[in-house]
Design an enzyme around this catalytic site. Structure first.
Site, PDB file in Angstrom:
ATOM      1  N   HIS A   1      -8.555  -4.742  -0.334  1.00 18.48           N
ATOM      2  CA  HIS A   1      -6.881  -3.774   0.595  1.00 18.48           C
ATOM      3  C   HIS A   1      -6.560  -4.621   1.415  1.00 18.48           C
ATOM      4  O   HIS A   1      -7.263  -4.693   2.822  1.00 18.48           O
ATOM      5  CB  HIS A   1      -7.458  -2.813   0.579  1.00 18.48           C
ATOM      6  CG  HIS A   1      -6.343  -1.807   0.680  1.00 18.48           C
ATOM      7  ND1 HIS A   1      -5.945  -1.319  -0.657  1.00 18.48           N
ATOM      8  CD2 HIS A   1      -5.193  -1.474   2.023  1.00 18.48           C
ATOM      9  CE1 HIS A   1      -4.755  -0.667  -0.361  1.00 18.48           C
ATOM     10  NE2 HIS A   1      -4.082  -0.594   0.600  1.00 18.48           N
TER      11      HIS A   1
ATOM     12  N   ASP B   1     -11.408  -3.013  -3.268  1.00 18.68           N
ATOM     13  CA  ASP B   1     -10.879  -2.099  -2.932  1.00 18.68           C
ATOM     14  C   ASP B   1     -10.954  -0.502  -4.274  1.00 18.68           C
ATOM     15  O   ASP B   1     -10.317  -0.671  -5.481  1.00 18.68           O
ATOM     16  CB  ASP B   1      -8.931  -2.997  -2.866  1.00 18.68           C
ATOM     17  CG  ASP B   1      -7.841  -1.303  -2.797  1.00 18.68           C
ATOM     18  OD1 ASP B   1      -8.367  -0.186  -2.596  1.00 18.68           O
ATOM     19  OD2 ASP B   1      -6.678  -2.372  -3.233  1.00 18.68           O
TER      20      ASP B   1
ATOM     21  N   SER C   1       0.789  -1.502   0.180  1.00 16.28           N
ATOM     22  CA  SER C   1      -0.096   0.102  -0.067  1.00 16.28           C
ATOM     23  C   SER C   1       0.629   1.100   0.328  1.00 16.28           C
ATOM     24  O   SER C   1       1.396   1.145  -0.905  1.00 16.28           O
ATOM     25  CB  SER C   1      -0.982   0.067   1.234  1.00 16.28           C
ATOM     26  OG  SER C   1      -2.011   0.934   1.030  1.00 16.28           O
TER      27      SER C   1
END
Length: 324
Positions: A279, A249, A155
């Site tokens: 996610h 996501d 991320s």
């Protein structure tokens, strides 16, 4: 495909007492505590990750400060070195929140992994976390010369990884064999995220990302910096990349678009979808079998990319990888 059954039950359980408090309504301390509580996994013993040993080190940074780093070593001769940058929106997350995932990464690839505890916003906004990540990658290159060096991030850590690669390209190294980018944020405008099918309700929301961008890059004038607006950066001559996305996501479409931009710039890219996943699934492998299966597929793609002859990946292209 539908949301994975285990993930659906997990989200339902988390919402049993009502929707979770939005991140922007939490103090920084409470947000970090909540993230850590949800991310840390108990050590059950008996798995490959238990063969990995760790040692904490200190890395000097460009401004005269220092950061912690945790070095993970497999029980075999390492095949590569990996500089790993944790997720958490540049605000939450740390060495402990990603400890289980990094152990699994080191064990699966037989890699020595350096997990960097870069300083976080809002106390240290952009570009401090990026400069810390650059210092960590340079430390890895010095300490483990001769091994293929991979930049990996989860991320926000994937976002920082690309910034490190841009800096290395423009400032004389170090050289990286590949990038492993797990559901990277690449578009600070959040236009693609806001227009996606799943902007909220699946553990990460567009509002969460907007809040984190506000903390990480509080100066709107800097949102256009190449190391922030990755989708519009000059991506030529970057290392080959495996870009993993998740179906449910908000960042899925910008991850796919980023892989396409890499290919258009001549950089080999393999885009790996995460059907039915959310996610952060890389941190859920011990809880969600589908997440473990997809994560293994992502690492297989990285291994294949590293093994491919250079002339076989000389022309940039996106190789969409079927769901695993």
């Amino acid at each position: 495909m539908p949301l994975d059954r285990i993930l659906r039950n997990l989200i339902t359980w988390q919402r049993a007492d009502g929707p979770p408090t939005p991140l922007r309504e939490l103090s920084i301390e409470d947000a970090r505590a909540r993230y850590l509580a949800n991310a840390v996994r108990p050590r059950r013993g008996g798995g490959p990750a238990d063969t990995v040993t760790t040692a904490d080190h200190t890395i000097d940074t460009a401004d005269g400060s220092s950061i912690r780093a945790r070095v993970y070593r497999p029980d075999t001769e390492p095949t590569m070195s990996i500089t790993f940058l944790h997720g958490g929106g540049w605000v939450v997350g740390d060495l402990d929140s990603h400890d289980w995932a990094v152990r699994a990464l080191a064990a699966a690839l037989g890699a020595v992994v350096i997990s960097a505890d870069y300083r976080r916003a809002p106390e240290f906004p952009y570009p401090v976390p990026l400069h810390d990540a650059i210092a960590a990658a340079r430390w890895t290159a010095r300490e483990f010369p001769g091994l293929p060096h991979v930049l990996a991030g989860d991320s926000a850590g994937a976002h920082l990884s690309v910034g490190v690669a841009l800096d290395a390209r423009d400032n004389g190294g170090p050289r990286f064999a590949a990038m492993l980018l797990l559901y990277p944020p690449t578009d600070p405008s959040l236009r693609l995220a806001a227009a996606c099918e799943y902007p909220e309700g699946y553990l990460l929301s567009v509002d969460d990302m907007a809040h984190h961008y506000d903390l990480y890059v509080p100066d709107p004038a800097r949102r256009g910096d190449p190391a922030v607006d990755l989708l519009n950066a000059d991506l030529r001559d970057l290392p080959p990349a495996v870009v993993a996305t998740a179906e449910f996501d908000p960042l899925r479409d910008e991850g796919i678009a980023f892989a396409e931009r890499l290919a258009a710039a001549g950089v080999p890219a393999r885009q790996v979808p995460g059907p039915g996943l959310v996610h952060g699934y890389f941190l859920m492998q011990d809880l969600v079998p589908a997440a473990a299966k997809c994560a293994n597929g992502v690492l297989d793609e990285l291994a294949a990319m590293l093994a491919a002859p250079r002339d076989a990946v000389a022309a940039g292209r996106v190789d969409p990888v079927p769901g695993h």
